[in-house]
Write a protein that holds these residues in place. Structure first.
Motif, PDB file in Angstrom:
ATOM      1  N   ALA A 254      44.695  34.797  65.925  1.00 45.67           N
ATOM      2  CA  ALA A 254      44.405  34.552  64.513  1.00 45.67           C
ATOM      3  C   ALA A 254      44.919  33.188  64.081  1.00 45.67           C
ATOM      4  CB  ALA A 254      45.025  35.657  63.657  1.00 45.67           C
ATOM      5  N   LYS A 255      46.086  32.810  64.571  1.00 44.81           N
ATOM      6  CA  LYS A 255      46.655  31.502  64.220  1.00 44.81           C
ATOM      7  C   LYS A 255      45.769  30.379  64.749  1.00 44.81           C
ATOM      8  CE  LYS A 255      51.050  31.238  64.649  1.00 44.81           C
ATOM      9  NZ  LYS A 255      52.415  31.132  65.204  1.00 44.81           N
ATOM     10  N   GLU A 256      45.243  30.536  65.977  1.00 40.62           N
ATOM     11  CA  GLU A 256      44.343  29.534  66.554  1.00 40.62           C
ATOM     12  C   GLU A 256      43.082  29.363  65.715  1.00 40.62           C
ATOM     13  OE1 GLU A 256      43.543  30.766  70.551  1.00 40.62           O
ATOM     14  OE2 GLU A 256      45.588  30.367  71.226  1.00 40.62           O
ATOM     15  N   CYS A 257      42.669  30.435  65.036  1.00 35.98           N
ATOM     16  CA  CYS A 257      41.454  30.398  64.218  1.00 35.98           C
ATOM     17  C   CYS A 257      41.771  30.109  62.756  1.00 35.98           C
ATOM     18  CB  CYS A 257      40.702  31.724  64.342  1.00 35.98           C
ATOM     19  SG  CYS A 257      40.083  32.027  65.997  1.00 35.98           S
ATOM     20  N   GLY A 258      42.996  29.738  62.467  1.00 38.81           N
ATOM     21  CA  GLY A 258      43.379  29.432  61.096  1.00 38.81           C
ATOM     22  C   GLY A 258      43.352  30.649  60.187  1.00 38.81           C
ATOM     23  N   TYR A 259      43.528  31.840  60.762  1.00 37.48           N
ATOM     24  CA  TYR A 259      43.500  33.101  60.022  1.00 37.48           C
ATOM     25  C   TYR A 259      42.200  33.263  59.231  1.00 37.48           C
ATOM     26  CZ  TYR A 259      48.383  33.411  61.346  1.00 37.48           C
ATOM     27  OH  TYR A 259      49.547  33.457  62.077  1.00 37.48           O
ATOM     28  N   ASP A 260      41.115  32.649  59.723  1.00 40.37           N
ATOM     29  CA  ASP A 260      39.792  32.756  59.095  1.00 40.37           C
ATOM     30  C   ASP A 260      38.998  33.804  59.875  1.00 40.37           C
ATOM     31  OD1 ASP A 260      37.266  32.487  58.013  1.00 40.37           O
ATOM     32  OD2 ASP A 260      37.050  30.358  58.517  1.00 40.37           O
ATOM     33  N   VAL A 261      38.613  34.873  59.195  1.00 41.99           N
ATOM     34  CA  VAL A 261      37.946  35.986  59.873  1.00 41.99           C
ATOM     35  C   VAL A 261      36.619  35.550  60.493  1.00 41.99           C
ATOM     36  CG1 VAL A 261      36.739  36.903  57.848  1.00 41.99           C
ATOM     37  CG2 VAL A 261      37.401  38.437  59.686  1.00 41.99           C
ATOM     38  N   HIS A 262      35.904  34.621  59.853  1.00 40.77           N
ATOM     39  CA  HIS A 262      34.630  34.160  60.407  1.00 40.77           C
ATOM     40  C   HIS A 262      34.857  33.394  61.710  1.00 40.77           C
ATOM     41  CE1 HIS A 262      32.467  35.530  56.909  1.00 40.77           C
ATOM     42  NE2 HIS A 262      33.349  34.917  56.138  1.00 40.77           N
ATOM     43  N   GLU A 263      35.861  32.547  61.732  1.00 47.17           N
ATOM     44  CA  GLU A 263      36.196  31.811  62.958  1.00 47.17           C
ATOM     45  C   GLU A 263      36.692  32.760  64.037  1.00 47.17           C
ATOM     46  OE1 GLU A 263      35.579  28.637  63.689  1.00 47.17           O
ATOM     47  OE2 GLU A 263      34.610  28.530  61.739  1.00 47.17           O
ATOM     48  N   LEU A 264      37.423  33.779  63.624  1.00 49.20           N
ATOM     49  CA  LEU A 264      37.943  34.765  64.571  1.00 49.20           C
ATOM     50  C   LEU A 264      36.797  35.488  65.280  1.00 49.20           C
ATOM     51  CD1 LEU A 264      40.596  36.043  65.531  1.00 49.20           C
ATOM     52  CD2 LEU A 264      40.365  37.692  63.690  1.00 49.20           C
ATOM     53  N   PHE A 265      35.782  35.899  64.529  1.00 47.56           N
ATOM     54  CA  PHE A 265      34.650  36.585  65.147  1.00 47.56           C
ATOM     55  C   PHE A 265      33.831  35.633  66.024  1.00 47.56           C
ATOM     56  CE2 PHE A 265      35.647  40.101  62.435  1.00 47.56           C
ATOM     57  CZ  PHE A 265      35.239  41.186  63.172  1.00 47.56           C
ATOM     58  N   LYS A 266      33.716  34.374  65.625  1.00 51.28           N
ATOM     59  CA  LYS A 266      33.029  33.399  66.474  1.00 51.28           C
ATOM     60  C   LYS A 266      33.753  33.261  67.806  1.00 51.28           C
ATOM     61  CE  LYS A 266      31.167  30.490  62.793  1.00 51.28           C
ATOM     62  NZ  LYS A 266      31.259  29.167  62.146  1.00 51.28           N
ATOM     63  N   ALA A 267      35.078  33.216  67.752  1.00 46.46           N
ATOM     64  CA  ALA A 267      35.874  33.110  68.981  1.00 46.46           C
ATOM     65  C   ALA A 267      35.670  34.342  69.853  1.00 46.46           C
ATOM     66  CB  ALA A 267      37.352  32.924  68.643  1.00 46.46           C
ATOM     67  N   PHE A 268      35.670  35.533  69.248  1.00 48.77           N
ATOM     68  CA  PHE A 268      35.457  36.761  70.019  1.00 48.77           C
ATOM     69  C   PHE A 268      34.066  36.792  70.643  1.00 48.77           C
ATOM     70  CE2 PHE A 268      38.817  39.011  67.324  1.00 48.77           C
ATOM     71  CZ  PHE A 268      39.796  38.799  68.278  1.00 48.77           C
TER      72      PHE A 268
END
Length: 74
Positions: free
Chosen positions: A18-32
Motif C-alpha cells: 500500500a505504501k508503494e502505491c501511495g495508499y491509493d486504492v486505484h493504484e493498488l488494484f493496478k499493481a495487483f
C-alpha cells in the motif's frame, strides 16, 4: 490477545504494498492486476452454463429466489 506471527507478516506486507502505491486504492488494484498478469498459474474463469439462454434464466430465477428469502431468526 495472542499475537500471530503469520498475521503480523501479512499485515506488514500489505502495508508495504500500500505504501508503494501511495495508499491509493486505484493504484493498488493496478499493481495487483500487473502481478496477476505476470503470474504463470491458472486463474478461475467463469464458464457459461450449457443449455442456452433459457437454462441461464432458470438458474438466475432460482438464485434470485434464494437471495430474497430471509435468513431464519435465531
Amino acid at each position: 490477545m495472542i499475537r500471530d506471527a503469520i498475521v503480523d507478516e501479512v499485515r506488514a506486507i500489505r502495508d508495504e504494498i500500500a505504501k508503494e502505491c501511495g495508499y491509493d486504492v486505484h493504484e493498488l488494484f493496478k499493481a495487483f492486476r500487473r502481478l496477476e498478469a505476470g503470474c504463470a498459474t491458472d486463474h478461475v474463469s467463469i464458464v457459461p452454463r450449457s443449455g442456452g439462454p433459457e437454462a441461464a434464466q432458470q438458474g438466475n430465477a432460482a438464485d434470485e429466489a434464494q437471495a430474497t428469502t430471509p435468513a431464519p431468526r435465531r
